[in-house]
Design an enzyme around this catalytic site. Structure first.
Site, PDB file in Angstrom:
ATOM      1  N   GLU B 197       0.807  -1.225   0.000  1.00  0.00           N
ATOM      2  CA  GLU B 197       0.000   0.000   0.000  1.00  0.00           C
ATOM      3  C   GLU B 197       0.835   1.268   0.000  1.00  0.00           C
ATOM      4  O   GLU B 197       0.418   2.287  -0.544  1.00  0.00           O
ATOM      5  CB  GLU B 197      -0.929   0.007   1.220  1.00  0.00           C
ATOM      6  CG  GLU B 197      -1.996  -1.071   1.191  1.00  0.00           C
ATOM      7  CD  GLU B 197      -3.006  -0.862   0.077  1.00  0.00           C
ATOM      8  OE1 GLU B 197      -3.205   0.271  -0.367  1.00  0.00           O
ATOM      9  OE2 GLU B 197      -3.579  -1.876  -0.376  1.00  0.00           O
ATOM     10  N   SER B 476     -52.084 -30.146  33.351  1.00  0.00           N
ATOM     11  CA  SER B 476     -51.664 -30.915  34.524  1.00  0.00           C
ATOM     12  C   SER B 476     -50.285 -30.542  35.041  1.00  0.00           C
ATOM     13  O   SER B 476     -49.899 -31.030  36.106  1.00  0.00           O
ATOM     14  CB  SER B 476     -51.692 -32.413  34.203  1.00  0.00           C
ATOM     15  OG  SER B 476     -53.004 -32.809  33.881  1.00  0.00           O
TER      16      SER B 476
END
Lengths: 161, 780
Positions: B197, B476
């Site tokens: 770069e 239940s």
């Protein structure tokens, strides 16, 4: 008289009657910690036994101290105590909970956590964890006394103005 | 004749030619040019001064909005731990550990049958840091048989692995990054980035005219775009402060800002910012910024564990993260990597040998599951609800908080893998226009930590979270609350005789309630424990009405239900709506023998730097009598042995005793099962979203799904110790209303509170008892 006679007859009959022997109570399940099978390979670290040499003519040396390998909870307890001694109570509590994930039925660890909570003035949490410790204390009379003493301290602190 | 104004010239003298002095016209423009130049200089100077000021202020205060990171519960290794070798390997792979022939550094493991060797990574937990350590674990079945380490680590009894990251809470920008300091960045990556770069990064002043020229020449020679002319500084400025316009003004501004940045800050500071800022990929709506996060994203490992070719691959991404994406375009990524390696060699950062070796390496990207903001969505919703009490949304999205949850990733994965197929297997209707749906909650039986959660039968479902929000009648499942209420009173014990007979109850609105048993039969006289194990409705109503419905609703509150329940008689049979997570809370309290611990999904929160902020510890409160709890649990264990869950008895044989309860609602609209061992509590709900009939009882549907999942998780048997005030006594096998009709030829042994043994008239304990009964009879 007749009543006594009848009772005697019935008692004799009772002795002859086939009555089921009292069943043995359902066994109380005891905790069994499975022993770890022998390792297939040698571990890389072994705890060595110290060598004892007796000098001639001197009194025998006391028996050698065998270092017990650390367990995960004993390792954490050391860190917990160190954190308490430096006032890091939150960290001590976190380490205690970490130990409890490994040994959730360890009454000593629950008691330790209750003690930390008491030091932190978190009375509700101290009470709850102390009662949890009590539920696991079983036949350990000394620990039971200590837990009850802590509960009394909590109650007293709560009542204090 | 007009007079001219100029002096007369002699008509006989030759005309005079007027010559200008050289440069006269230029001198006229000089002042103008000079003025323009000076003006431009002043304007430029002012502009630069303003840029310098802005840059200095903004860069010094540079603080990225960092997402919160959420972690699952860490795995701990110790002798006796409930963990198999395959599970450990699975966990290590989720952490991105590499399998090697010989473990030589952090993040590596070697698996050899029943032995796994590994080197952990450093990790900062909320309760302290864990350093990297070598460990060898030997396994026996689903347990760790031994744990050992190297001599320098001393006695190794406990190793805590780093936790798996499961999700992030991203900033509104969508950016995500793992900020690192320069000292933590591998030198090879710095060299790779600079070589490709900005070769003269350390010698230019923010802008590099030579670099621009070199880049142009390289591009011309290659006939393609191989180098850019912008410096790292310019790229950083563009990313941080400028838009993407390609205008001259913007380029000038960029150059000036780069010069200002270079003037004010050191090269290392600029480089560090660049390495953390650069855009390197996209995952859904999550933007991958910085090399540290890119390392995790593409290779599943931390930056410091990457090899030279991997680092070169990352360095090549800056010029086109999408174009050179190694996950989607491996060939292009490899070519770009090789360009970077070539530049590194040419600039003497690596030797020819290193270059050859790196170039020959095959590109291998991560195969571990991608971490995204929506991982485990059902569980995450529970996490958010826990967090929002203490943290606002902005803090969660921007401050980089580290959130340690209670999720067990291995458990969650196993549950998800089984749930869908298991529901398919029990589905009787196979409706084409609607799917039978499911929800499941699994918690730690001792602490109340939520270990796994499913809001749907489908893995990763992000819609309606049934585990948290599907409030349905529990049927239940309510009965343990009824029976526990009874067992806490002196009037009832396990051998109390109940009447399973038809009953009519006038409700407050005048309507008549006529409950029935599931099979519309009646059983007559039944023992209390039997009525619960076989889930007999009529006997339960008989018990509840004798007890008082208010006691039952109060018990629901004590067990942890947080909403008001009106004391209608129908509550006795479960006419109360709860979400699966609320049912899990009730059964959590039962599993801890009457200690209520609020369910939680978050363990602790710390800052990005590791400073602890909040710790959500265990809270526990005793809410039920221990003896009554023991009696209840004894009964619920019988549900598997002879009750409504006996159909899975054979399958679960090795894991018994377990405790649990089936639940079925009217017209079979909901199928429930809640059950627990000594380590885990599991709740399963099955039903349709539009409330149509499922055709499934609790036993036929939810129980089977529960069994499939909890068996796979190796649920451990209950091991409750009876309290000191529990004694065993013998009663006739069959319940009768009149003690004189009792038959002691067949008996069973039941636990009782010592101060509430069955009346002597009922007991079959021994001869004396019978004799006493006869004495009583004669006397009377």
């Amino acid at each position: 008289m007749l009543r006594i006679l009848l009772l005697t007859v019935f008692a004799a009959l009772t002795g002859c009657a086939s009555i089921d022997p009292p069943p043995t109570p359902a066994p109380v399940e005891t905790l069994e910690v499975p022993s770890a099978p022998a390792p297939t390979e040698r571990p890389l670290v072994r705890t060595p036994l110290p060598t004892v040499i007796e000098p001639r003519g001197s009194a025998p040396e006391p028996p050698p101290v065998v270092t017990t390998p650390a367990t995960p909870t004993s390792t954490l307890l050391t860190q917990i105590d160190a954190a308490i001694s430096t006032g890091e109570l939150d960290r001590a509590g976190a380490l205690c909970e970490r130990a409890l994930r490994i040994a959730p039925r360890d009454a000593q660890l629950w008691y330790k956590l209750a003690s930390i909570r008491l030091l932190q003035l978190r009375y509700d949490d101290a009470d709850g964890t102390a009662r949890r410790a009590l539920s696991f204390a079983g036949a350990d009379a000394a620990l039971t006394r200590a837990i009850k003493a802590l509960l009394a301290q909590v109650a007293s602190a709560r009542d204090a103005p | 004749m007009a007079q001219s104004k100029s002096p007369r010239k002699s008509s006989t003298s030759p005309p005079r030619v007027t010559k200008r002095k050289p440069g006269t016209s230029k001198r006229r423009w000089l002042p103008v040019l000079a003025a323009l130049f000076l003006g431009g200089l002043v304007a430029g100077g002012v502009w630069f001064a303003w840029i310098d000021h802005e840059i200095r202020r903004d860069f010094e205060a540079l603080q990225w909005a960092l997402p919160a990171r959420l972690y699952a519960r860490p795995v701990e290794l110790y002798a006796g731990a409930h963990l198999g070798a395959a599970d450990l390997v699975d966990y290590l792979q989720r952490l991105g550990y590499r399998e090697t022939n010989r473990v030589s550094g952090p993040g590596e493991y070697q698996a050899n049958g029943a032995v796994v060797r590994l080197q952990t990574r450093d990790f900062e937990f909320w309760d302290g840091s864990e350093g990297s350590v070598f460990a060898e674990a030997g396994f026996s079945g689903n347990h760790i048989a031994y744990l050992s380490g190297r001599a320098e680590n001393g006695d190794l009894s406990l190793v805590r692995l780093e936790p798996v990251e499961i999700a992030q809470i991203n900033p509104t920008t969508g950016e995500d990054r793992l900020p690192v300091s320069l000292k933590d960045v591998p030198e090879a990556l710095v060299h790779a980035v600079i070589s490709v770069e900005d070769q003269r990064f350390y010698s230019h002043y923010g802008v590099d005219p030579i670099g621009i020229a070199r880049a142009l020449w390289a591009d011309l020679r290659a006939g393609a775009f191989v180098q850019g002319g912008s410096t790292l500084t310019q790229q950083l400025v563009k990313n941080l402060y400028l838009n993407r316009d390609r205008t001259l003004r913007r380029k000038i501004e960029e150059a000036l800002m780069a010069v200002a940045l270079d003037f004010r800050f050191s090269k290392d500071e600029i480089l560090t910012a660049y390495l953390n800022e650069v855009f390197l990929g996209q995952q859904g709506n999550r933007a991958i910024h910085g090399f540290a996060l890119a390392a995790q994203h593409y290779f599943g490992r931390p930056l410091n564990e990457l090899t030279l070719p991997e680092l070169a691959t990352l360095a090549g991404l800056a010029r086109g993260a999408s174009y050179y994406n190694p996950l989607r375009n491996p060939e292009r990524a490899t070519e770009r990597r090789n360009v970077v390696l070539t530049l590194m060699r040419d600039q003497d950062y690596i030797t020819t040998q290193q270059y050859d070796h790196a170039r020959a390496a095959t590109l291998v990207t991560s195969s571990k599951p991608a971490v995204s903001g929506t991982g485990y969505p059902a569980f995450m919703e529970l996490v958010y609800s826990d967090l929002e009490r203490d943290y606002d949304a902005d803090a969660l999205r921007t401050e980089g908080l580290r959130i340690f949850t209670t999720l067990d990733v291995l458990m969650q994965s196993k549950m998800e893998a089984l749930l869908d197929q298991s529901v398919t297997d029990v589905d009787r209707r196979h409706d084409e226009d609607a799917d039978l749906e499911a929800a499941m909650v699994i918690t730690d039986a001792n602490s109340g930590e939520v270990r796994a959660l499913a809001g749907s039968r489908k893995r990763g479902y992000t819609g309606f979270n049934r585990a948290l929000h599907a409030s349905r009648p529990i049927g239940s499942l309510v009965k343990p609350a009824v029976y526990l209420s009874a067992l806490e009173t002196p009037d009832f014990h396990l051998a109390s005789v109940l009447a399973d007979e038809p009953v009519e109850i006038r409700m407050q609105d005048g309507q008549l309630w006529q409950p029935q048993n599931y099979e519309e039969t009646t059983e007559g006289d039944v023992y209390l424990y039997d009525a619960l194990q076989r889930s007999l409705n009529l006997a339960t109503v008989d018990l509840g009405m004798k007890l008082g419905v208010e006691k039952v609703t109060a018990m629901l509150t004590r067990l942890g239900y947080g909403k008001e329940v009106l004391p209608y008689p129908s509550v006795l049979l479960g006419a109360v709506e709860m979400a699966p997570i609320e049912v899990a809370q009730l059964y959590q309290t039962l599993a801890t023998n009457g200690f209520r611990s609020p369910l939680r999904a978050v363990e602790a929160v710390s800052t990005a730097q590791g400073t602890p902020l909040t710790w959500y510890g265990i809270k526990t409160e005793q809410v039920a009598d221990p003896a009554a709890m023991f009696l209840l649990e004894h009964t619920l264990q019988g549900v598997f042995e002879r009750g409504t869950a006996r159909t899975v008895n054979t399958r679960l044989q090795a894991r018994l005793p377990l405790a649990g309860k089936t639940g079925t609602t009217n017209d079979l609209r909901d199928s429930w099962f809640a059950g627990y061992g000594s380590d885990l509590v599991g709740v399963v709900w099955l039903g349709y979203d539009d409330n149509r009939e499922t055709g499934l009882t609790g036993a036929a549907g939810a129980l089977r799904v529960w069994t499939d999942v909890m068996s796979a998780l190796d649920i451990q048997p209950r091991d409750s110790t009876p309290p000191a005030d529990i004694e065993w006594d013998t009663v006739p096998l069959n319940a009768v209303g009149d003690p004189l009709e009792r038959n002691c030829r067949e008996t069973l042994s039941l636990p009782f509170r010592a101060d509430r043994l069955p009346d002597a008239a009922w007991s079959c304990e021994d001869d004396a008892t019978l004799f006493e009964r006869l004495i009583d009879r004669i006397r009377n």
